[in-house]
Design a protein around this motif. Sequence first.
Motif, PDB file in Angstrom:
ATOM      1  N   THR A   1     -14.947  -6.416  -4.767  1.00 49.25           N
ATOM      2  CA  THR A   1     -14.418  -5.905  -3.673  1.00 49.25           C
ATOM      3  C   THR A   1     -13.954  -7.063  -2.791  1.00 49.25           C
ATOM      4  O   THR A   1     -13.203  -6.736  -1.782  1.00 49.25           O
ATOM      5  CB  THR A   1     -15.709  -5.479  -2.759  1.00 49.25           C
ATOM      6  N   ARG A   2     -13.909  -8.245  -3.285  1.00 52.45           N
ATOM      7  CA  ARG A   2     -13.279  -9.323  -2.616  1.00 52.45           C
ATOM      8  C   ARG A   2     -11.800  -9.476  -3.147  1.00 52.45           C
ATOM      9  O   ARG A   2     -10.952 -10.405  -2.559  1.00 52.45           O
ATOM     10  CB  ARG A   2     -13.953 -10.575  -2.479  1.00 52.45           C
TER      11      ARG A   2
ATOM     12  N   GLY B   1       0.150 -13.910   3.962  1.00 51.12           N
ATOM     13  CA  GLY B   1      -0.866 -13.218   4.263  1.00 51.12           C
ATOM     14  C   GLY B   1      -0.600 -12.228   5.623  1.00 51.12           C
ATOM     15  O   GLY B   1      -0.976 -12.090   6.712  1.00 51.12           O
ATOM     16  N   THR B   2       0.387 -11.279   5.261  1.00 54.22           N
ATOM     17  CA  THR B   2       0.646 -10.418   6.265  1.00 54.22           C
ATOM     18  C   THR B   2      -0.292  -9.394   6.204  1.00 54.22           C
ATOM     19  O   THR B   2      -0.687  -8.875   5.197  1.00 54.22           O
ATOM     20  CB  THR B   2       2.199  -9.994   6.295  1.00 54.22           C
ATOM     21  N   ALA B   3      -0.740  -8.940   7.330  1.00 56.88           N
ATOM     22  CA  ALA B   3      -1.541  -7.455   7.134  1.00 56.88           C
ATOM     23  C   ALA B   3      -0.880  -6.407   7.038  1.00 56.88           C
ATOM     24  O   ALA B   3       0.178  -6.040   7.480  1.00 56.88           O
ATOM     25  CB  ALA B   3      -2.430  -7.388   8.552  1.00 56.88           C
TER      26      ALA B   3
ATOM     27  N   ARG C   1       0.753  -1.104   0.173  1.00 64.11           N
ATOM     28  CA  ARG C   1      -0.142  -0.086  -0.128  1.00 64.11           C
ATOM     29  C   ARG C   1       0.908   1.321  -0.167  1.00 64.11           C
ATOM     30  O   ARG C   1       0.302   2.317  -0.663  1.00 64.11           O
ATOM     31  CB  ARG C   1      -1.069   0.025   1.286  1.00 64.11           C
ATOM     32  N   TRP C   2       1.890   1.341   0.649  1.00 64.60           N
ATOM     33  CA  TRP C   2       3.071   2.194   0.789  1.00 64.60           C
ATOM     34  C   TRP C   2       3.660   2.581  -0.615  1.00 64.60           C
ATOM     35  O   TRP C   2       4.259   3.573  -1.033  1.00 64.60           O
ATOM     36  CB  TRP C   2       4.044   2.181   2.010  1.00 64.60           C
TER      37      TRP C   2
ATOM     38  N   PRO D   1      -8.272  -0.670   1.830  1.00 65.35           N
ATOM     39  CA  PRO D   1      -8.201  -1.753   2.822  1.00 65.35           C
ATOM     40  C   PRO D   1      -9.461  -2.565   2.637  1.00 65.35           C
ATOM     41  O   PRO D   1     -10.719  -2.072   2.893  1.00 65.35           O
ATOM     42  CB  PRO D   1      -7.761  -0.877   3.962  1.00 65.35           C
ATOM     43  N   ASP D   2      -9.133  -3.886   2.761  1.00 65.43           N
ATOM     44  CA  ASP D   2     -10.181  -4.743   2.919  1.00 65.43           C
ATOM     45  C   ASP D   2     -10.252  -5.718   3.917  1.00 65.43           C
ATOM     46  O   ASP D   2      -9.307  -6.748   4.166  1.00 65.43           O
ATOM     47  CB  ASP D   2     -10.445  -5.777   1.682  1.00 65.43           C
TER      48      ASP D   2
END
Lengths: 175, 662, 152
Positions: free
Chosen positions: B492-493, B659-661, B210-211, B643-644
């Motif tokens: 959206t998923r 799967g790291t948040a 995201r960054w 973010p989902d």
Amino acid sequence: MNRLRWLLVPVVVVPVAWLLFTGLGRDPRDIPSPLVGRPLPVLAGTTLTGEQFSTVDLVGTPMLINAWASWCIPACVIEHPVLMDAARRHAGELALVGLMYQDTVSGARAFLARYGDGGWPHLLDPDGRMAVELGITGPPETFFVDAAGIVRAKNIGPLTEADLDRLLPLIGVAR
Amino acid sequence: MIPSLGHAAVVVALATCLYAVGAFVLAGRRRDPVVLDSARRAMLVTLLLVGLACIAMVVSLVTHDFSVRYVVRNNATTTPLFYSVIGLWAALEGSILFWALLAGGWATAVLFRYRDRHPALMPWVGAVLALGLAFFLAVMVWPGDPFVRVTPVSPEGLGPNALLQNHPFMGLHPPLLYLGYTGMAVPFAFGMAALITGRTDAEWLGLVRRWTIVPWIFLSLGIVAGGWWSYEVLGWGGYWAWDPVENAALLPWLTATAFLHSSMVAERRGSLRAWTHLLVIATFVLTLLGTFLTRSGVILSVHAFSLSAIGAWFGSAVLLALAGSTVLLVWRLPALADRRPLGGVVSRESAFLFNNVLFIGITFAVLFGTLFPLLVDAFSGAKVSVGAPWFDRVAGPMLIALLFLMGVGPALPWGGASWRTVVERFGLPVLVGVLAVVLAMAVGHRELAVLAVIGLATFVVVVAVDEVLRGAAARARSRAEAVPVAAWRVATRNRRRYGGYLVHAGVCVMAVAIAVSASGASEATVVLATGETTTLGAYRLTNRALVQEPLADDARVLETRVDLTLAGGGTLRPALRDYPNSTSPIATPAVRAGIGEDLYVTLLAYDPASGSVTLRIFVNPLVSWIWVGGGLLGMGAVFAAWPDRRLERVVAAAGGAAGTAA
Amino acid sequence: MRRQLLLVAGAALLALAGLGVVATLRPAPAPGIDQVAAQVAAELRCPDCQGLSVAESRTAAATAIRAEIAELLADGASAEAVRQHFVDRYGAWILLDPPNPWAAWIPALVIALGLLIAGWWVLARRPRSSPAPRPAGAADAAVRRELEELDA
């Protein structure tokens, strides 16, 4: 193979360093002229004082063709006294010709009234064709032409005493 | 008083920033949370001080404090408030200050966001970010102080550069770009931290996703905004000139986009990891290099601010950043080998690999073209120019090839695909693409490049639409939902995937618009006496009046305007503006944007006595769609980055590998 | 099958919409010599601007050069001769497409090399066995897993 990979560091860094620091030493505006070594194209037309003039009339005398404009500040203002001095010092053995670059008659006259009129002719170039013939990219630019009419040097930017010392001998005028 | 405060703030900020660098390094080596905390707070203090300095500068500009040299050069008593405020980034020293503010903002945001997490990586992330910020602060303390005083105090200022106060987009284009550039330091810092700590698996990529997208959005929108500003202000009817500064903005965008794509492969499949590191390093170094090219005067261009000592500082920064990151990458190179085979010849990995090669190819071509005059000068003293014809010829084919990959990549499965899958997936889109080309030819387009763009863009969009419908249908079948609802739910998923489709669709729209507007524009130069009418295309323009008056919000500017009425309704008012600090008047074109085409008129010359004017008139097809495409691109990227929580929980619960948040 | 038809119809509609947009254009049919003049002007650099071509710029110098291009072409000069005419006055700097062979060959070679290396990489590193067929999921969990597996 493992140790060899460290060679990648200078391979990457050295060319970039060379490029960056050679770049800083260069002036991108200093463009050499293809006219040097070739005859000066004939420049003919009306002068600022209304007379007809042609550079053909001056063949036999070394010439300075100086492209300038009244809006070219401060460069043309800086070089004007140098030109006036050269005209006075070398009267009789050096001819000066001014070429108006994208300028107006009133603007040019005001400039000469303010900074001094050395008495040499200034050719008007209303449709810019003479400037194209000489490959002028912007004032001030000065062409040094010898007595045979061959261009020997082109000076870009305001003319200084040092420039004259260096370039006048090329057209046979002693300092 | 206020400028002194600003200068003091910058000096103290440098001190706290350098402290932060040391504290971060110490925290990293000792794994000490207390020192880390202190370092983080030092960064916050640095940010606040830089903010203070920015406020001081803006106040000086708004109050026209002519004791400050920067204000004298970029402001005047008649400058409107809006342009006074944005004078913060109008010129060299101010823009460095603004840059430092944004860099500090990103650094503080990421450090506080991960305050209690990833204790191995964060100290080194902080150290790299703080070091970068310290460089900009050091430039402001030594060669480029924005608060330098002028004695005696000048009674009046020069005012902003005429080109920069002509259009409100000056308030948009630099901040967007700077947010993009400074934001790219974050993934770079994570990449460096991963190399320093030896944690070369894909953990940092998941964190950084995201960054990376958010600064990428800013950078993309900033470049598009720059093109739009160029079009609306400069008066030559175009939006991109392959100018060195435009290229400098494009280069990091190209590598950042390549990085976005290759990090997907690295994160999902463990391949191309060394390459991904290389790309994030290249993005950061190119950002610095771009700043060097524009600040040092080495290559003259529309934006070139001046020849200055700052150039040497930036040159050194480029070298240090490049050397440091190369050493780190080479050091960890053995650990970055591919985890598994790359995938079949026809697979998503190979599509991504070729996508990356093309992006790097374009980057190389643009860099080469921009630097070629410099190289030739260094080698032989000769002067040459490299302009649009060269860039179009060299970069054009690669951009078109990228269009093709844009369609193919997302639709191929990871690992490999059989030819049967290929035919099944791409048969219809190819046919539709061919149909589009035929239609384009029927309408009159003959240029190969334009036809290729139209065909490929159609192909990409059809593939995307097909994928969306496929996914929606699968879900609708299994959940008994209506197809549109199912489509939204699936989107959206799978935000990254579907956001990506929208981004690609935006790119396709832009590509077609650019190709058609470049090849199908018509123009004419006419002289119109008062009352006279001229026609170009479907437009009839009449010269009603020539008006000369000072601007309403800046009395020092004399505007000469021609009122043109358009048959069918409407008025266009192209103008020439005489600014006191500019020797030649600035053209202010009148643009009537339409869905199919733009009518664009520039005033070239006028005769006050007779009221006759010389106009240059353009009809530019599809230009508005360039900006629309840019908007779609931005929307798609925002959708992808959104973010989902639900998906993250499910993926984490399913025990997914990466799967790291975020 | 119905979905395919829907798609074809959709694509045809898209193509027609595109056609409608494009039909509002009127690319002026330019006579030969004007086109050549525009082409040459686009390849010459405007001497007193920064980076724009003579075709795009409206400075006095650019206007003078365009007038001269028109005259030279009317006299029967070729495009190449016109370009050379200006190079003889301004130097090679006036051309926006540099005549140096390096400018043409270096990028082409580097990019071709890059593509070859990538091609070799892909061929040399491909997995030996053919890829497993994707499960055709009908059940909820299988569909979801498939969607996640395909997540870019």
